[in-house]
Design a protein around this motif. Sequence first.
Motif, PDB file in Angstrom:
ATOM      1  N   GLU A 127      -7.600  -6.191   1.697  1.00 29.71           N
ATOM      2  CA  GLU A 127      -7.324  -6.454   0.393  1.00 29.71           C
ATOM      3  C   GLU A 127      -8.109  -5.392  -0.686  1.00 29.71           C
ATOM      4  N   GLN A 128      -9.248  -5.475  -0.088  1.00 32.68           N
ATOM      5  CA  GLN A 128     -10.031  -4.576  -1.153  1.00 32.68           C
ATOM      6  C   GLN A 128      -9.482  -2.941  -1.099  1.00 32.68           C
ATOM      7  N   LEU A 129      -9.192  -2.638   0.022  1.00 38.82           N
ATOM      8  CA  LEU A 129      -8.698  -1.134   0.071  1.00 38.82           C
ATOM      9  C   LEU A 129      -7.517  -1.023  -0.678  1.00 38.82           C
ATOM     10  N   GLY A 130      -6.475  -2.072  -0.751  1.00 42.66           N
ATOM     11  CA  GLY A 130      -5.249  -2.069  -1.314  1.00 42.66           C
ATOM     12  C   GLY A 130      -5.426  -1.972  -2.813  1.00 42.66           C
ATOM     13  N   ARG A 131      -6.634  -2.609  -3.419  1.00 46.85           N
ATOM     14  CA  ARG A 131      -7.253  -2.657  -4.651  1.00 46.85           C
ATOM     15  C   ARG A 131      -7.416  -1.300  -5.185  1.00 46.85           C
ATOM     16  N   ARG A 132      -8.338  -0.727  -4.309  1.00 42.67           N
ATOM     17  CA  ARG A 132      -8.701   0.661  -4.592  1.00 42.67           C
ATOM     18  C   ARG A 132      -7.483   1.550  -4.725  1.00 42.67           C
ATOM     19  N   ILE A 133      -6.550   1.411  -4.073  1.00 42.25           N
ATOM     20  CA  ILE A 133      -5.362   2.338  -4.273  1.00 42.25           C
ATOM     21  C   ILE A 133      -4.759   2.021  -5.600  1.00 42.25           C
ATOM     22  N   THR A 134      -4.500   0.640  -5.843  1.00 43.25           N
ATOM     23  CA  THR A 134      -3.770   0.427  -7.129  1.00 43.25           C
ATOM     24  C   THR A 134      -4.446   0.727  -8.327  1.00 43.25           C
ATOM     25  N   ASN A 135      -5.801   0.631  -8.268  1.00 43.27           N
ATOM     26  CA  ASN A 135      -6.919   1.058  -9.299  1.00 43.27           C
ATOM     27  C   ASN A 135      -6.787   2.353  -9.942  1.00 43.27           C
ATOM     28  N   GLN A 136      -6.373   3.331  -8.995  1.00 47.14           N
ATOM     29  CA  GLN A 136      -6.113   4.748  -9.272  1.00 47.14           C
ATOM     30  C   GLN A 136      -4.770   4.944  -9.874  1.00 47.14           C
ATOM     31  N   LEU A 137      -3.971   4.154 -10.143  1.00 46.15           N
ATOM     32  CA  LEU A 137      -2.712   4.254 -10.431  1.00 46.15           C
ATOM     33  C   LEU A 137      -2.838   4.608 -12.342  1.00 46.15           C
ATOM     34  N   SER A 149      -1.017   1.961  12.940  1.00 45.33           N
ATOM     35  CA  SER A 149      -1.689   2.789  13.916  1.00 45.33           C
ATOM     36  C   SER A 149      -2.928   3.342  13.373  1.00 45.33           C
ATOM     37  N   GLU A 150      -2.974   3.706  12.112  1.00 44.91           N
ATOM     38  CA  GLU A 150      -4.024   4.295  11.400  1.00 44.91           C
ATOM     39  C   GLU A 150      -3.644   4.487   9.917  1.00 44.91           C
ATOM     40  N   ALA A 151      -5.025   4.821   9.229  1.00 49.60           N
ATOM     41  CA  ALA A 151      -4.408   5.158   7.841  1.00 49.60           C
ATOM     42  C   ALA A 151      -5.467   6.396   7.498  1.00 49.60           C
ATOM     43  N   SER A 152      -4.651   7.302   6.789  1.00 46.30           N
ATOM     44  CA  SER A 152      -5.808   8.468   6.156  1.00 46.30           C
ATOM     45  C   SER A 152      -5.507   8.485   4.661  1.00 46.30           C
ATOM     46  N   LEU A 153      -6.665   8.254   3.806  1.00 47.73           N
ATOM     47  CA  LEU A 153      -6.418   8.099   2.458  1.00 47.73           C
ATOM     48  C   LEU A 153      -7.528   8.975   1.867  1.00 47.73           C
ATOM     49  N   PRO A 154      -7.446  10.176   1.750  1.00 45.77           N
ATOM     50  CA  PRO A 154      -8.466  11.305   1.558  1.00 45.77           C
ATOM     51  C   PRO A 154      -8.721  11.139  -0.033  1.00 45.77           C
ATOM     52  N   ASP A 155      -7.511  10.899  -0.757  1.00 44.46           N
ATOM     53  CA  ASP A 155      -7.813  10.867  -2.096  1.00 44.46           C
ATOM     54  C   ASP A 155      -7.692   9.452  -3.067  1.00 44.46           C
ATOM     55  N   VAL A 156      -8.237   8.481  -2.000  1.00 40.79           N
ATOM     56  CA  VAL A 156      -8.520   7.204  -2.708  1.00 40.79           C
ATOM     57  C   VAL A 156     -10.098   7.133  -2.737  1.00 40.79           C
ATOM     58  N   ASP A 157     -10.446   6.961  -4.043  1.00 42.92           N
ATOM     59  CA  ASP A 157     -11.792   6.983  -4.263  1.00 42.92           C
ATOM     60  C   ASP A 157     -12.378   8.347  -3.536  1.00 42.92           C
ATOM     61  N   ALA A 195       0.932  -1.077  -0.036  1.00 40.71           N
ATOM     62  CA  ALA A 195      -0.126  -0.097   0.025  1.00 40.71           C
ATOM     63  C   ALA A 195       0.749   1.231   0.140  1.00 40.71           C
ATOM     64  N   ASP A 196       2.001   1.208   0.716  1.00 43.24           N
ATOM     65  CA  ASP A 196       2.945   2.271   0.734  1.00 43.24           C
ATOM     66  C   ASP A 196       3.451   2.593  -0.532  1.00 43.24           C
ATOM     67  N   ALA A 197       3.855   1.584  -1.140  1.00 43.54           N
ATOM     68  CA  ALA A 197       4.651   1.864  -2.418  1.00 43.54           C
ATOM     69  C   ALA A 197       3.501   2.361  -3.352  1.00 43.54           C
ATOM     70  N   ALA A 198       2.458   1.963  -3.386  1.00 41.46           N
ATOM     71  CA  ALA A 198       1.371   2.283  -4.327  1.00 41.46           C
ATOM     72  C   ALA A 198       0.919   3.758  -4.301  1.00 41.46           C
TER      73      ALA A 198
END
Length: 164
Positions: free
Chosen positions: A154-164, A74-82, A18-21
């Motif tokens: 896994e779903q969240l990881g796909r949402r990140i990579t689908n935006q690449l 500890s947490e995740a902040s992904l305001p720009d993923v979907d 997720a970090d790399a993506a």
Amino acid sequence: MPGERLDAEWVRSWWEQADAALTKLMQSFLPTHGFPPGHNAVMLATDDSHAATSALVDLTPIPSDLTTLYCVISEASLPDVDSGYFIHSPTSVAEHFREYGPAPIDGEWIAPVFASDGGGHLFAIGGGGQVWKASTASFDDCDLVAASLQEFLEQLGRRITNQL
């Protein structure tokens, strides 16, 4: 995979991917969208977040998969993923639990809210490890979105990579 418990090594591997993506996504965000991204990160656990996780466990018997997750991140902040996704810190989960109690999901003995999306929908994890999403800001109407926390990640990881 119902019945299987979340593994800390798997979570660490998920975080690395997720970090790399996210790094790639942030590098291409401005040219793609025409405006700069917000702060998007999945933060690794710290001594403070470990202490907060212990306090959360003392407050309520949280599902073991959530404890495993908080041992690694500890947490995740992904305001720009979907429309945005946020895994709340153990401190925030405890505060929400103290104020509102567990999410009232039929058939779940305990369901702490641990995440949200940018639309104000809350996610809770039940005692059996299933992840539920409220259709509104409350759990009057909710849907099963993942059979396990691993599936949710896994779903969240796909949402990140689908935006690449």
